[in-house]
Every structure is written in structure tokens, then in C-alpha cells.
Design an enzyme around this catalytic site. Structure first.
Site, short mmCIF file in Angstrom:
data_model
loop_
_atom_site.label_atom_id
_atom_site.label_comp_id
_atom_site.label_asym_id
_atom_site.label_seq_id
_atom_site.Cartn_x
_atom_site.Cartn_y
_atom_site.Cartn_z
N THR A 187 0.78 -1.28 0.06
CA THR A 187 0.11 0.10 0.12
C THR A 187 0.91 1.28 0.07
O THR A 187 1.77 1.34 0.84
CB THR A 187 -0.82 0.02 1.28
OG1 THR A 187 -1.69 -1.03 1.24
CG2 THR A 187 -1.79 1.31 1.40
N CYS A 217 24.30 4.75 9.32
CA CYS A 217 23.92 3.26 9.23
C CYS A 217 24.89 2.31 9.88
O CYS A 217 24.51 1.31 10.32
CB CYS A 217 23.85 3.14 7.84
SG CYS A 217 22.58 3.85 6.83
#
Length: 374
Positions: free
Chosen positions: A242, A325
Site C-alpha cells: 500500500t 547506518c
């Protein structure tokens, strides 16, 4: 109050972007896949408008924009999504560099485990590849060249125009991780020889959790990407799930803002860079990556450990010593190591990054605290 100087990790969200995101979260919250009522149609219209806004920045067609969760996912689709085609046509050679983000290096390492051969182009002391090395590395079976535009740790800018020229007569797909350059140095990204471009919203004043992959057609031919996830068929079957309409609308507005204001914002960032360099005068420092972008500076101050410096500067400024990260690992920067820097210089490296919204940098206080550590 701490001044935020870690915009390469994530940028603040522009107020108008935040307002639009909230509007689609609270008021126009329809699913763009719901076609039987006005809420769904309004959502679909917002998604398509954002697709147009993103595509305009890099002179692509809006049909070539696929929304993802960010550049990491885009990188994975661009790299892993080509492996089936590579096996099919027996082109199993990939070219990259050792200073890429882990979101490129790790998918490529996975490809190597699956039988693909990888060539890592060396970089010079500024973190730049040599075009002659790229030319020499190309082979008839080269499937993909994946190179970052602006490095996230040093801000070093690769010569995309030169890379495109080298690849002009070769059929290898060119993928560019543009997380740090989209909306900031977008002119080079408009080169039609670039096949795949990865972007992240949270590097260009939009929220986290949204990004895009631009996959340019070659004439009428689509890039033969295979999805790496399945279920739902959204984004023409390439990226199911979605669509996060509010985040997509926010990315679209952020892209439009950047398209209109990039030059002005870049000038504002250059002024900040000059102010920081003036502040550092008198200190024994060296710049890591001396062709860096306007919004980032990676420096090593002799005799100053970066971890100790960040502790001492806490409460004054927020900076880092590498990629967000990998900041939890406390390992040496693979980027600076690949550039051939010695251990002392790597251990003292600090990344300072800012944006056009950055204000009130306490320059003299910073200098005094650093001097207190030396």
C-alpha cells in the site's frame, strides 16, 4: 541548545512539507488503490502529482518513478532486480567502488555469492575513481555499473558526466545512488545515460521512510528489473505494498522545492562552509575529500580523537564520524580506508554536515572546546 550539524544522516523536514504530510494523514487519508470513492481518487491524484514532481528534478518521465521506502530499498531493487536478467543473457559482471554506501556494497556482495563477478574500482585520496580505470574494467559481459554521485561521508563528487561518456557505447546499465545529491546537485542526474537513480526523502527535507527509484527507459525498452518482493502489484508490479500517500506527497513537495531553490540553497550552504573553515584556522587539520559538496565537510584534526571530540562537543553541536547506518559498530570507515588514509587520520575524522536551514552555529565555542582537548 545543540546545533544540528548531521544533515548527511538526515535533514530536518521543511515546515510546508510537514504540513502537507499531516494533511494527508489526518484529513485526506484515503488509499490510492481505492477507486470507488473520492478519498481514493484524491489519494491517487496526490501520488501522481508527486511522481511528476520527482521526475522533473532529473528530467525523467513520471512513469519512470517508482516509490520505495528509501534509497536502501531502491538500491536493492536496482541491483538485485537485474540478477535474473544477467543470468538469462549470461552477463554476470558488476562494476562498483569500495567507497559506496553499505546499501550498495551488501547487495553486490550477495550478487557475488550468487556467481556474479565484481570489480571494485580504486579511488584516489579524494575518493574519486579514475575514468580510465572504469574504461579498462568494462567487459562484454558487464551487466551493471553502480557508483555513488556524492559520498555520504566525505561529500566527494564523482564525475557523472565523464562516467556517462565512458559508458556511451556500452550496454551496461548505470545505477547512481543519489541520496546525497538529488535536489542539491541534480543537473548531473539529468544525463539520459543514467539508467537507474536511487533517492531518499529524508536527505532532501522530506520524512524518513519514503524514497524512489527512477528507472529510465531506453527508447521504448523498460529496464528488465525483477521485483524483490511480491504481493499486491502496486508500482506496476515492481514494488508491492500500500502506497504511503502522505509520505509520497511530502516527497513530491520536497522535490519541487528543491527543483526551484537548489542554487540558492547551495549558495547558503557554501557560506556556512566558508564560515566553518575560517573557524578552523589556526588548528592543525586536513580535509578528507577536498572536492566536497557545499553541505558537508570531513576533517581530521591532528592529535584529536573523533570519539573524544564528539563527547566534548555534546550539548553544543551534533556531528558524526561516519555513516549513521554503521555508527553503532565503531569500526573504521571503509570509505576513508579505501582512500588510503592512515589510521591516525581516520581515527580523528569528523563529519560536519548542514543545510540551508542551519542557523546559529557557535563557531567560537566549538574552536575553544577543540583547543581544550589538544
Amino acid at each position: 541548545m545543540t546545533t544540528y550539524l548531521d544533515c548527511n544522516a538526515t535533514t530536518p523536514v521543511s515546515p510546508d512539507v510537514a504540513e502537507l504530510v499531516m494533511h494527508f494523514m489526518v484529513e485526506e487519508y484515503g488509499n490510492s488503490g481505492s477507486r470507488t470513492h473520492e478519498f481514493g481518487l484524491t489519494a491517487k491524484k496526490a501520488v501522481e502529482q508527486a511522481r511528476e514532481q520527482v521526475s522533473k528534478v532529473v528530467a525523467a518521465d513520471k512513469s519512470e518513478v517508482y516509490f520505495t521506502s528509501g534509497a536502501t530499498e531502491s538500491n536493492n531493487i536496482a541491483i538485485l532486480g537485474l540478477l535474473d536478467f544477467g543470468n538469462e543473457v549470461n552477463k554476470k559482471h558488476i562494476i562498483t567502488s569500495p567507497i559506496e554506501h553499505k546499501a550498495v556494497l551488501e547487495p553486490i556482495a550477495y550478487a557475488a555469492k550468487k556467481g556474479f563477478e565484481v570489480t571494485y574500482l580504486p579511488v584516489d585520496g579524494s575518493g574519486i575513481i579514475k575514468l580510465k580505470d572504469l574504461e579498462a574494467a568494462l567487459r562484454p559481459d558487464t551487466l551493471l555499473v553502480s557508483l555513488m554521485h556524492i559520498n555520504n561521508e566525505t561529500g566527494s563528487i564523482q564525475n557523472l558526466e565523464g562516467i556517462c561518456d565512458v559508458l556511451k557505447e556500452h550496454k551496461a546499465y548505470l545505477h547512481v545512488d543519489a541520496a546525497q545529491s538529488f535536489g542539491k546537485y541534480s543537473e548531473a542526474l539529468q544525463n539520459q545515460r543514467i539508467d537507474l537513480i536511487s533517492i531518499s526523502g529524508h536527505k532532501v527535507y522530506a520524512p524518513k521512510g519514503i524514497g524512489a527509484l527512477i528507472a529510465r527507459r531506453r527508447g521504448y525498452e523498460k529496464i528488465p528489473l525483477t521485483p524483490i518482493m511480491y504481493g499486491g502489484g502496486q508500482e506496476k508490479g515492481l514494488r508491492p505494498g500500500t502506497l504511503p500517500v502522505s509520505l509520497i506527497a511530502g516527497l513530491g513537495l520536497a522535490a519541487e522545492n528543491a527543483y526551484k531553490n537548489a542554487e540558492k540553497w547551495r549558495s547558503a550552504c557554501l557560506i556556512i562552509k566558508e564560515d566553518i573553515l575560517r573557524c578552523l584556522s589556526g588548528l592543525d587539520y586536513v580535509i578528507n575529500g577536498d572536492n566536497s559538496a557545499a553541505h558537508v565537510l570531513n576533517i581530521s584534526i591532528k592529535g584529536l580523537n573523533s570519539e573524544a571530540a564528539m563527547v566534548a562537543l555534546k550539548g553544543l553541536i551534533a556531528v558524526s564520524n561516519g555513516s549513521a547506518c554503521t555508527s553503532q559498530s565503531y569500526s573504521a570507515s571503509h570509505v576513508l580506508e579505501a582512500m588510503g588514509l592512515d589510521d591516525e587520520r581516520i581515527d580523528s575524522a569528523i563529519r560536519i554536515s548542514w543545510c540551508h536551514m542551519t542557523k546559529d552555529i557557535p563557531l567560537m565555542d566549538i574552536k575553544e572546546r577543540i583547543r581544550g582537548l589538544l
